[in-house]
Design a protein around this motif. Structure first.
Motif, PDB file in Angstrom:
ATOM      1  N   GLY A   1       5.058  12.941 -18.684  1.00  0.00           N
ATOM      2  CA  GLY A   1       5.491  11.544 -18.655  1.00  0.00           C
ATOM      3  C   GLY A   1       5.454  10.968 -17.255  1.00  0.00           C
ATOM      4  O   GLY A   1       5.042   9.831 -17.043  1.00  0.00           O
ATOM      5  N   LYS A   2       5.883  11.764 -16.278  1.00  0.00           N
ATOM      6  CA  LYS A   2       5.846  11.328 -14.872  1.00  0.00           C
ATOM      7  C   LYS A   2       4.401  11.122 -14.422  1.00  0.00           C
ATOM      8  O   LYS A   2       4.097  10.151 -13.733  1.00  0.00           O
ATOM      9  N   ILE A   3       3.523  12.021 -14.822  1.00  0.00           N
ATOM     10  CA  ILE A   3       2.107  11.878 -14.485  1.00  0.00           C
ATOM     11  C   ILE A   3       1.569  10.567 -15.053  1.00  0.00           C
ATOM     12  O   ILE A   3       0.907   9.802 -14.353  1.00  0.00           O
ATOM     13  N   ASP A   4       1.865  10.300 -16.297  1.00  0.00           N
ATOM     14  CA  ASP A   4       1.383   9.075 -16.951  1.00  0.00           C
ATOM     15  C   ASP A   4       1.937   7.821 -16.275  1.00  0.00           C
ATOM     16  O   ASP A   4       1.191   6.861 -16.038  1.00  0.00           O
ATOM     17  N   ARG A   5       3.226   7.823 -15.948  1.00  0.00           N
ATOM     18  CA  ARG A   5       3.836   6.658 -15.300  1.00  0.00           C
ATOM     19  C   ARG A   5       3.276   6.437 -13.901  1.00  0.00           C
ATOM     20  O   ARG A   5       2.985   5.298 -13.508  1.00  0.00           O
TER      21      ARG A   5
ATOM     22  N   MET B   1       0.813  -1.191   0.000  1.00  0.00           N
ATOM     23  CA  MET B   1       0.000   0.000   0.000  1.00  0.00           C
ATOM     24  C   MET B   1       0.859   1.259   0.000  1.00  0.00           C
ATOM     25  O   MET B   1       0.563   2.196  -0.709  1.00  0.00           O
ATOM     26  N   CYS B   2       1.922   1.280   0.767  1.00  0.00           N
ATOM     27  CA  CYS B   2       2.749   2.480   0.858  1.00  0.00           C
ATOM     28  C   CYS B   2       3.390   2.844  -0.469  1.00  0.00           C
ATOM     29  O   CYS B   2       3.541   4.013  -0.783  1.00  0.00           O
ATOM     30  N   ARG B   3       3.741   1.852  -1.256  1.00  0.00           N
ATOM     31  CA  ARG B   3       4.384   2.203  -2.519  1.00  0.00           C
ATOM     32  C   ARG B   3       3.396   2.877  -3.460  1.00  0.00           C
ATOM     33  O   ARG B   3       3.761   3.700  -4.271  1.00  0.00           O
ATOM     34  N   PHE B   4       2.100   2.563  -3.326  1.00  0.00           N
ATOM     35  CA  PHE B   4       1.109   3.252  -4.137  1.00  0.00           C
ATOM     36  C   PHE B   4       0.915   4.679  -3.646  1.00  0.00           C
ATOM     37  O   PHE B   4       0.634   5.575  -4.431  1.00  0.00           O
ATOM     38  N   CYS B   5       1.076   4.882  -2.342  1.00  0.00           N
ATOM     39  CA  CYS B   5       1.022   6.243  -1.792  1.00  0.00           C
ATOM     40  C   CYS B   5       2.133   7.091  -2.394  1.00  0.00           C
ATOM     41  O   CYS B   5       1.931   8.264  -2.713  1.00  0.00           O
ATOM     42  N   PHE B   6       3.301   6.498  -2.560  1.00  0.00           N
ATOM     43  CA  PHE B   6       4.420   7.207  -3.166  1.00  0.00           C
ATOM     44  C   PHE B   6       4.068   7.650  -4.582  1.00  0.00           C
ATOM     45  O   PHE B   6       4.298   8.807  -4.952  1.00  0.00           O
TER      46      PHE B   6
ATOM     47  N   ASP C   1       1.506  10.476  -4.456  1.00  0.00           N
ATOM     48  CA  ASP C   1       2.145  11.726  -4.048  1.00  0.00           C
ATOM     49  C   ASP C   1       2.942  12.328  -5.206  1.00  0.00           C
ATOM     50  O   ASP C   1       2.848  13.534  -5.468  1.00  0.00           O
ATOM     51  N   CYS C   2       3.691  11.504  -5.913  1.00  0.00           N
ATOM     52  CA  CYS C   2       4.460  11.990  -7.073  1.00  0.00           C
ATOM     53  C   CYS C   2       3.538  12.547  -8.145  1.00  0.00           C
ATOM     54  O   CYS C   2       3.820  13.588  -8.741  1.00  0.00           O
ATOM     55  N   LEU C   3       2.421  11.866  -8.386  1.00  0.00           N
ATOM     56  CA  LEU C   3       1.462  12.335  -9.383  1.00  0.00           C
ATOM     57  C   LEU C   3       0.899  13.692  -8.982  1.00  0.00           C
ATOM     58  O   LEU C   3       0.828  14.613  -9.811  1.00  0.00           O
ATOM     59  N   LEU C   4       0.511  13.837  -7.718  1.00  0.00           N
ATOM     60  CA  LEU C   4      -0.059  15.106  -7.260  1.00  0.00           C
ATOM     61  C   LEU C   4       0.942  16.251  -7.390  1.00  0.00           C
ATOM     62  O   LEU C   4       0.593  17.353  -7.826  1.00  0.00           O
ATOM     63  N   ARG C   5       2.182  15.983  -7.035  1.00  0.00           N
ATOM     64  CA  ARG C   5       3.219  17.022  -7.171  1.00  0.00           C
ATOM     65  C   ARG C   5       3.456  17.381  -8.640  1.00  0.00           C
ATOM     66  O   ARG C   5       3.615  18.550  -8.996  1.00  0.00           O
TER      67      ARG C   5
END
Length: 62
Positions: free
Chosen positions: A27-31, A1-6, A9-13
């Motif tokens: 590209g980061k958003i898509d990944r 679960m925590c890795r999905f939180c990461f 968080d990256c997507l939101l940033r």
């Protein structure tokens, strides 16, 4: 679960950076979106991609 939180968080940033005019983050958003495995995380990501980050609650001033 925590890795999905990461990834969430990256997507939101990255969405915030894109709204600030940095186009190279798509590209980061898509990944990050593709890496989300839970339905809840996917729904949060979809909402983040639909809304303007300036409308997010942490940006509201009372």
């Amino acid at each position: 679960m925590c890795r999905f939180c990461f990834h969430l968080d990256c997507l939101l940033r990255a969405v915030e950076y894109r709204a600030a005019g940095v186009p190279a983050v798509q590209g980061k958003i898509d990944r990050c979106r593709a890496a989300l495995a839970t339905i809840s995380a996917q729904r949060i990501a979809d909402a983040a991609l639909t809304l303007d980050p300036t409308d997010w609650p942490q940006n509201r001033r009372a």
